[in-house]
Design an enzyme around this catalytic site. Structure first.
Site, PDB file in Angstrom:
ATOM      1  N   ASP A 171      -0.591  -5.410   9.537  1.00  0.00           N
ATOM      2  CA  ASP A 171      -1.631  -4.472   9.115  1.00  0.00           C
ATOM      3  C   ASP A 171      -2.840  -5.297   8.707  1.00  0.00           C
ATOM      4  O   ASP A 171      -2.749  -6.147   7.816  1.00  0.00           O
ATOM      5  CB  ASP A 171      -1.095  -3.643   7.927  1.00  0.00           C
ATOM      6  CG  ASP A 171      -2.024  -2.506   7.553  1.00  0.00           C
ATOM      7  OD1 ASP A 171      -3.124  -2.413   8.136  1.00  0.00           O
ATOM      8  OD2 ASP A 171      -1.652  -1.710   6.670  1.00  0.00           O
TER       9      ASP A 171
ATOM     10  N   TRP B 286       0.876  -1.179   0.000  1.00  0.00           N
ATOM     11  CA  TRP B 286       0.000   0.000   0.000  1.00  0.00           C
ATOM     12  C   TRP B 286       0.910   1.225   0.000  1.00  0.00           C
ATOM     13  O   TRP B 286       1.832   1.304   0.813  1.00  0.00           O
ATOM     14  CB  TRP B 286      -0.865  -0.058   1.268  1.00  0.00           C
ATOM     15  CG  TRP B 286      -1.846   1.053   1.424  1.00  0.00           C
ATOM     16  CD1 TRP B 286      -2.785   1.449   0.526  1.00  0.00           C
ATOM     17  CD2 TRP B 286      -1.993   1.902   2.576  1.00  0.00           C
ATOM     18  NE1 TRP B 286      -3.518   2.482   1.039  1.00  0.00           N
ATOM     19  CE2 TRP B 286      -3.053   2.773   2.292  1.00  0.00           C
ATOM     20  CE3 TRP B 286      -1.348   1.993   3.808  1.00  0.00           C
ATOM     21  CZ2 TRP B 286      -3.480   3.742   3.200  1.00  0.00           C
ATOM     22  CZ3 TRP B 286      -1.775   2.943   4.708  1.00  0.00           C
ATOM     23  CH2 TRP B 286      -2.824   3.806   4.406  1.00  0.00           C
TER      24      TRP B 286
ATOM     25  N   LYS C  77     -13.628  -0.554   6.429  1.00  0.00           N
ATOM     26  CA  LYS C  77     -14.252  -1.389   5.393  1.00  0.00           C
ATOM     27  C   LYS C  77     -15.282  -2.332   6.020  1.00  0.00           C
ATOM     28  O   LYS C  77     -16.371  -2.495   5.514  1.00  0.00           O
ATOM     29  CB  LYS C  77     -13.216  -2.231   4.653  1.00  0.00           C
ATOM     30  CG  LYS C  77     -11.811  -1.700   4.668  1.00  0.00           C
ATOM     31  CD  LYS C  77     -11.561  -0.685   3.594  1.00  0.00           C
ATOM     32  CE  LYS C  77     -10.175  -0.085   3.781  1.00  0.00           C
ATOM     33  NZ  LYS C  77      -9.799   0.858   2.775  1.00  0.00           N
TER      34      LYS C  77
END
Ligand code: LMR
Length: 404
Positions: A217, A136, A252
């Site tokens: 993560d 990311w 999310k």
């Protein structure tokens, strides 16, 4: 007449963010056929970002109470921290029982990374940080912002569209004891490629043997194979004698992007270490944004701590996960029909919201210019932006740009 200020005269224009910048361009696009497959956001089958029913119910209950908006504890409320730990580790994990786990509410998963990296740089400024290639984009920016120099380890095998275990282990052999290794616990962003259970075993062994500091993560828990399955790696790391950092997010999984609800969790060896670590977490938070906001975390905490709402959430999350899976199957089928000589199996093997499509930056640009389909320049597609109405259009366009 425009007056120019000396301080700003030489300030360059910063590059647009590779993900959020595209999202802005999408919002401004007036093409009625536009499709947003750039940012990691879940859209439902009619192209809407859902407000989950469990969240609506929690919202109604919170809105009926007139609680003053006082400052929260620096680390956020205890009920939230406990719910986070149970979700990541399982309800009666020894680290929770023994008071070895520390959790703090943060501004989304990004906030958890920032607080965790600042804290680590404060206690261990000489070490390097290792990220997957690719990762990311913001990982590197936040790490460098905290002061770390960043190295990459092999991860994605372009030739097979799979995972490059040998490359990863080879690169981690160069890491020094104390170096931080950023790992995606599930649903790797941007590739969607996760190591198998056996491959994770080799990674965990290497991290332990080389005395690295794992920083997991987990922003997509529940979007891969399930809440339990997606957090399995955390529990496997927790069996080892290691300090462990975890950045988690509810953006999310609760469709609560703008509320910025996340957590930093640190697993330590004993309650005394935990107490000292919590003091450092609080110090890092105070220096960044003082203390966290109230509403979003209260929503999440209400849902996680009320059995009926919790069950409803799990059901709704499973619905999102299953719809993404259906979209993967449909996309493979649609693309295979248009380009039978190509193998699109990678689309259904990858996990979570993203698929690394293998499209080049030029092809991504062409998708945007000619079809108003927005994907990240790296070729990352957010499968959660596909639906029954746009999938044919997208498959047609992808096959066309791949042929050119
Ligand atoms: C993404 O990767 O698209 C999401 O995590 C959103 C973001 O902040 O980049």
């Amino acid at each position: 007449m425009t007056v120019s200020l000396p301080l700003f005269a030489a300030v360059p224009l910063a590059a647009r963010d590779p993900i959020l910048g595209l999202n802005e361009a999408y919002q401004a696009d007036t093409n009625p056929k536009k499709v947003n497959l750039s940012i990691g956001v879940y859209y439902d089958n009619v192209g809407k970002i859902p407000v989950l029913s469990c969240v609506q119910k929690a919202m109604q209950s919170l809105m009926s109470q007139t609680t003053p908006r006082i400052y929260q504890p620096i680390e956020g409320p205890a009920a939230y921290a406990q719910a986070v730990q149970k979700l990541l580790l399982g309800a009666d994990h020894p680290a929770i029982r023994e008071g070895r786990a520390v959790s703090a509410q943060t501004l989304g998963g990004t906030g958890a990374l920032k607080v965790g990296f600042d804290l680590l740089f404060n206690i261990s400024p000489k070490v390097k940080a290792w990220v997957s290639s690719p990762t990311w984009d913001n990982h590197r920016a936040i790490l460098e912002g905290a002061g770390f120099s960043v190295e990459t380890y092999g991860y994605y095998a372009a030739a097979t569209g799979g995972f490059d275990l040998a490359g990863m282990l080879r690169d981690l052999e160069r890491a020094q004891p104390g170096d931080i290794v950023i790992l995606h616990a599930c649903c790797h962003n941007p590739t969607g490629v996760d190591p198998s259970a056996e491959e994770w075993g080799r990674i965990i062994d290497t991290v332990e043997q080389r005395q690295l500091v794992p920083f997991l993560d987990i922003a997509y828990q529940g979007f891969g194979d399930g809440l339990q399955e997606d957090s399995e790696i955390i529990r496997r790391f927790a069996e080892r004698n290691l300090p462990i950092f975890i950045a988690s997010s509810f953006s999310k999984s609760f469709s609560l992007y703008g509320e910025r609800v996340g957590a930093l969790t640190v697993l330590t060896a004993n309650a005394d270490e935990a107490k000292r670590l919590l003091s450092q977490v609080k110090r890092a938070i105070r220096a960044n944004y003082s203390n966290p906001p109230t509403f979003g975390a209260a929503l999440v905490s209400t849902v996680l701590n009320q059995p009926d709402l919790r069950a409803l959430w799990e059901e709704e999350l499973a619905g999102m996960r299953n719809r993404i899976r259906e979209m993967r199957l449909m996309l493979r089928e649609r693309l295979s029909a248009r380009a039978p000589d190509r193998n699109y199996d990678y689309i259904v093997k990858q996990r979570g919201m993203f698929s690394y499509s293998g499209l080049s930056a030029a092809q991504a640009q062409k998708l945007r210019d000619d079809y108003a389909i927005y994907i990240v320049e790296s070729g990352r597609i957010c499968v959660a932006g596909l639906n029954a109405s746009n999938i044919d259009y997208v498959a047609e366009a992808m096959a066309a740009v791949q042929k050119d």
